[in-house]
Design a protein around this motif. Structure first.
Motif, PDB file in Angstrom:
ATOM      1  N   SER A 343       1.541  -0.079  14.868  1.00 24.03           N
ATOM      2  CA  SER A 343       0.261   0.345  14.281  1.00 24.03           C
ATOM      3  C   SER A 343       0.415   0.368  12.763  1.00 24.03           C
ATOM      4  CB  SER A 343      -0.132   1.733  14.789  1.00 24.03           C
ATOM      5  OG  SER A 343      -0.272   1.738  16.190  1.00 24.03           O
ATOM      6  N   PRO A 344       0.293  -0.767  12.119  1.00 24.81           N
ATOM      7  CA  PRO A 344       0.512  -0.811  10.672  1.00 24.81           C
ATOM      8  C   PRO A 344      -0.500   0.035   9.911  1.00 24.81           C
ATOM      9  CG  PRO A 344      -0.433  -2.867  11.462  1.00 24.81           C
ATOM     10  CD  PRO A 344      -0.051  -2.081  12.675  1.00 24.81           C
ATOM     11  N   ASP A 345      -0.028   0.662   8.845  1.00 23.48           N
ATOM     12  CA  ASP A 345      -0.885   1.503   8.002  1.00 23.48           C
ATOM     13  C   ASP A 345      -1.676   0.614   7.053  1.00 23.48           C
ATOM     14  OD1 ASP A 345      -2.083   3.443   6.512  1.00 23.48           O
ATOM     15  OD2 ASP A 345      -0.252   4.145   5.526  1.00 23.48           O
ATOM     16  N   THR A 346      -3.003   0.687   7.140  1.00 25.80           N
ATOM     17  CA  THR A 346      -3.851  -0.140   6.278  1.00 25.80           C
ATOM     18  C   THR A 346      -4.516   0.683   5.171  1.00 25.80           C
ATOM     19  OG1 THR A 346      -5.795   0.153   7.720  1.00 25.80           O
ATOM     20  CG2 THR A 346      -4.331  -1.719   8.185  1.00 25.80           C
ATOM     21  N   ALA A 347      -4.032   1.908   4.957  1.00 28.55           N
ATOM     22  CA  ALA A 347      -4.683   2.774   3.962  1.00 28.55           C
ATOM     23  C   ALA A 347      -4.610   2.194   2.555  1.00 28.55           C
ATOM     24  CB  ALA A 347      -4.040   4.160   3.994  1.00 28.55           C
ATOM     25  N   GLN A 348      -3.573   1.413   2.262  1.00 27.31           N
ATOM     26  CA  GLN A 348      -3.449   0.842   0.904  1.00 27.31           C
ATOM     27  C   GLN A 348      -4.539  -0.187   0.611  1.00 27.31           C
ATOM     28  OE1 GLN A 348      -0.167  -1.980   0.284  1.00 27.31           O
ATOM     29  NE2 GLN A 348       0.317  -1.786   2.470  1.00 27.31           N
ATOM     30  N   ASN A 381      -6.759 -12.897  -1.763  1.00 25.72           N
ATOM     31  CA  ASN A 381      -5.464 -13.325  -2.302  1.00 25.72           C
ATOM     32  C   ASN A 381      -4.537 -12.136  -2.535  1.00 25.72           C
ATOM     33  OD1 ASN A 381      -6.196 -16.029  -2.318  1.00 25.72           O
ATOM     34  ND2 ASN A 381      -6.983 -15.966  -4.410  1.00 25.72           N
ATOM     35  N   GLN A 382      -5.072 -11.037  -3.074  1.00 26.45           N
ATOM     36  CA  GLN A 382      -4.257  -9.838  -3.296  1.00 26.45           C
ATOM     37  C   GLN A 382      -3.732  -9.278  -1.973  1.00 26.45           C
ATOM     38  OE1 GLN A 382      -6.310  -6.840  -5.652  1.00 26.45           O
ATOM     39  NE2 GLN A 382      -7.362  -8.441  -6.818  1.00 26.45           N
ATOM     40  N   TYR A 383      -4.599  -9.205  -0.977  1.00 24.94           N
ATOM     41  CA  TYR A 383      -4.222  -8.610   0.303  1.00 24.94           C
ATOM     42  C   TYR A 383      -3.220  -9.482   1.051  1.00 24.94           C
ATOM     43  CZ  TYR A 383      -7.938  -5.079  -0.091  1.00 24.94           C
ATOM     44  OH  TYR A 383      -8.729  -4.025  -0.474  1.00 24.94           O
ATOM     45  N   VAL A 384      -3.398 -10.791   0.978  1.00 21.54           N
ATOM     46  CA  VAL A 384      -2.452 -11.680   1.644  1.00 21.54           C
ATOM     47  C   VAL A 384      -1.058 -11.505   1.058  1.00 21.54           C
ATOM     48  CG1 VAL A 384      -1.792 -14.106   1.915  1.00 21.54           C
ATOM     49  CG2 VAL A 384      -4.128 -13.401   2.422  1.00 21.54           C
ATOM     50  N   ALA A 385      -0.968 -11.385  -0.255  1.00 17.53           N
ATOM     51  CA  ALA A 385       0.339 -11.189  -0.890  1.00 17.53           C
ATOM     52  C   ALA A 385       0.987  -9.886  -0.413  1.00 17.53           C
ATOM     53  CB  ALA A 385       0.177 -11.182  -2.413  1.00 17.53           C
ATOM     54  N   LYS A 386       0.203  -8.819  -0.309  1.00 19.93           N
ATOM     55  CA  LYS A 386       0.741  -7.534   0.169  1.00 19.93           C
ATOM     56  C   LYS A 386       1.187  -7.621   1.623  1.00 19.93           C
ATOM     57  CE  LYS A 386      -1.846  -4.325  -2.813  1.00 19.93           C
ATOM     58  NZ  LYS A 386      -2.808  -3.189  -2.816  1.00 19.93           N
ATOM     59  N   VAL A 387       0.371  -8.248   2.448  1.00 17.59           N
ATOM     60  CA  VAL A 387       0.711  -8.358   3.864  1.00 17.59           C
ATOM     61  C   VAL A 387       1.977  -9.181   4.051  1.00 17.59           C
ATOM     62  CG1 VAL A 387      -0.054  -9.378   6.052  1.00 17.59           C
ATOM     63  CG2 VAL A 387      -1.638  -7.987   4.704  1.00 17.59           C
ATOM     64  N   ARG A 388       2.106 -10.275   3.327  1.00 19.38           N
ATOM     65  CA  ARG A 388       3.316 -11.085   3.435  1.00 19.38           C
ATOM     66  C   ARG A 388       4.555 -10.291   3.038  1.00 19.38           C
ATOM     67  NH1 ARG A 388       0.831 -16.524   0.674  1.00 19.38           N
ATOM     68  NH2 ARG A 388       0.101 -17.547   2.586  1.00 19.38           N
ATOM     69  N   ALA A 389       4.440  -9.491   1.991  1.00 22.25           N
ATOM     70  CA  ALA A 389       5.604  -8.768   1.468  1.00 22.25           C
ATOM     71  C   ALA A 389       5.963  -7.558   2.316  1.00 22.25           C
ATOM     72  CB  ALA A 389       5.319  -8.331   0.028  1.00 22.25           C
ATOM     73  N   GLU A 390       4.980  -6.893   2.913  1.00 22.55           N
ATOM     74  CA  GLU A 390       5.226  -5.576   3.488  1.00 22.55           C
ATOM     75  C   GLU A 390       4.971  -5.456   4.987  1.00 22.55           C
ATOM     76  OE1 GLU A 390       2.925  -2.787   1.210  1.00 22.55           O
ATOM     77  OE2 GLU A 390       3.442  -3.752  -0.689  1.00 22.55           O
ATOM     78  N   VAL A 391       4.210  -6.383   5.580  1.00 21.33           N
ATOM     79  CA  VAL A 391       3.758  -6.168   6.962  1.00 21.33           C
ATOM     80  C   VAL A 391       4.086  -7.341   7.875  1.00 21.33           C
ATOM     81  CG1 VAL A 391       1.769  -5.606   8.424  1.00 21.33           C
ATOM     82  CG2 VAL A 391       1.841  -4.775   6.049  1.00 21.33           C
ATOM     83  N   MET A 392       3.944  -8.543   7.395  1.00 22.85           N
ATOM     84  CA  MET A 392       3.957  -9.734   8.235  1.00 22.85           C
ATOM     85  C   MET A 392       5.276  -9.944   8.960  1.00 22.85           C
ATOM     86  SD  MET A 392       3.431 -13.684   7.019  1.00 22.85           S
ATOM     87  CE  MET A 392       5.181 -13.911   6.649  1.00 22.85           C
TER      88      MET A 392
END
Length: 403
Positions: A343-348, A381-392
């Protein structure tokens, strides 16, 4: 004597189409759902379904003859007015049932153009619609002539799977020989086609009585085949409606649907803009709502729920009245990825433009909405970068459909 409510039999070998079922019930229909035993405990909207019927799964398919016999038995006591497939994999079954019971709707020949990639390619060629060069993986001489004429790389595609499942990119003749050897006697169920590098778009539509009533063009980020087979973040975003790209895709898509024979329903078509020659090529189409939460994307941008509108179109049929709601003129972007956390945290991801969050274990998904397409693109673009770095995370691509 008052008119009897329409009885709509929906086919769903996968868990989807809940809003279609709800809208049918809101419109006063009797709703039957034929689904797989493996989905008996899925969260179907039971309040909107009058009766459930189940078929055993056999390698992700139902036995065709048994399905026809079962539905025919049901039709002894229940008048069935419409048969609607809620997933790509149910199109052929629905067409066979309509033909057998003589129920209005798309028959087996037309269904081929929206299901069988070889039939799509041949029909596009005959209609003068630009598409990648191809050959049926059947006759040895024809295959040899194709690889002499068309330079590698190529792709081997299953004719009747959905999306990017089962597609192989082939670098040269040795790799092709190995791939065909592995296919063995199944090779006639595949085609070999030219690989074109480019940006991939999808056009989603509503059609009634042979008239185009709604059309929206969108652009994928990384091509879906690369995401499916190599991992990554799946994205798509709606295009500016007054752009030349939207207009050209709209024209090409409507010509395709007319030539293929879609008279009523919804469609999801894909096209590629070639990096090499700058032209748009037809890739594939379907007579269904697009998968991967594209319906939610379009609803965020336009206010139109394709599942609900499809239900209304099916109820109207070939001679009833239907009009599409006036769409909003917003823009939306979608991202979906496998996640490292259950259950990934999407609050950011807290910008006010976020209007939808996926609730599926081991996945993250977001939809962004704005009246400014550049704002959607920047946030995506901002969200994809975050997801790749922290969630994916990633996992091997499936070689066949999974529930």
């Amino acid at each position: 004597m008052p008119d009897q409510p329409l009885t709509i039999l929906c086919l769903a070998s996968y868990f989807k189409g809940q809003e279609f079922l709800r809208e049918c019930k809101r419109q006063g229909c009797r709703v039957f759902l034929l689904t797989s035993y493996s989905l008996e405990d899925a969260k179907w909207p039971h309040e909107s379904v009058d009766d459930f019927f189940y078929m055993p799964d056999v390698d992700s398919k139902w036995n065709r003859e048994h399905t026809i016999l079962g539905v025919s038995h049901l039709a002894r006591t229940q008048k069935i007015d419409r048969i609607v497939p809620l997933d790509d994999f149910d199109l052929e079954t629905a067409a066979a049932l309509r033909e057998h019971l003589r129920i209005p709707g798309m028959g087996e020949t037309t269904t081929r153009y929206f299901r069988d990639k070889l039939a799509m390619r041949a029909r596009a060629r005959d209609a003068g619609i630009l598409a990648p060069d191809f050959v049926h993986v059947l006759n040895d001489d024809a295959i040899r002539e194709f690889i002499r004429r068309v330079s590698a790389p190529w792709v081997v595609k299953p004719r009747s799977l959905a999306g990017s499942i089962g597609i192989q990119k082939i670098a040269g003749e040795a790799e092709l020989s190995e791939a065909l050897e592995k296919l063995g006697d199944r090779r006639s169920f595949f085609l070999l086609e030219q690989f074109i590098s480019g940006d991939i778009y999808h056009v989603d539509t509503i059609v009634h009585r042979g008239q185009l009533l709604f059309s929206n063009a969108s652009r994928y980020g990384v091509p879906p085949m690369e995401v499916t087979q190599g991992g990554g973040v799946f994205t798509t975003r709606t295009l500016p409606r007054d752009s030349e790209t939207s207009r050209e895709l709209g024209r090409l898509n409507w010509k395709t649907l007319q030539e293929f024979g879609l008279m009523w329903g919804v469609s999801h078509s894909e096209f590629i803009h070639s990096h090499a020659d700058g032209r748009y090529y037809f890739l594939e189409t379907s007579a269904r709502v697009g998968g991967a939460n594209i319906a939610e994307l379009l609803e965020a941008a336009s206010g139109i729920n394709l599942w609900a509108e499809w239900a209304k179109v099916e109820i109207a049929g070939h001679d009833g009245a239907y009009s599409t709601p006036q769409p909003r003129n917003d823009y939306a972007g979608l991202l979906v990825s496998l996640a490292r956390q259950e259950s990934p945290d999407t609050a950011q991801f807290n910008d006010p433009e976020v209007v939808w969050r996926m609730k599926l274990p081991w996945h993250i998904g977001l939809i962004i909405k704005s009246d400014d397409p550049s704002r959607v693109e920047d946030l995506l673009n901002q969200y994809v970068a975050k997801v790749r770095a922290e969630v994916m995370t990633s996992q091997p691509a499936p070689d066949k459909p999974t529930h």
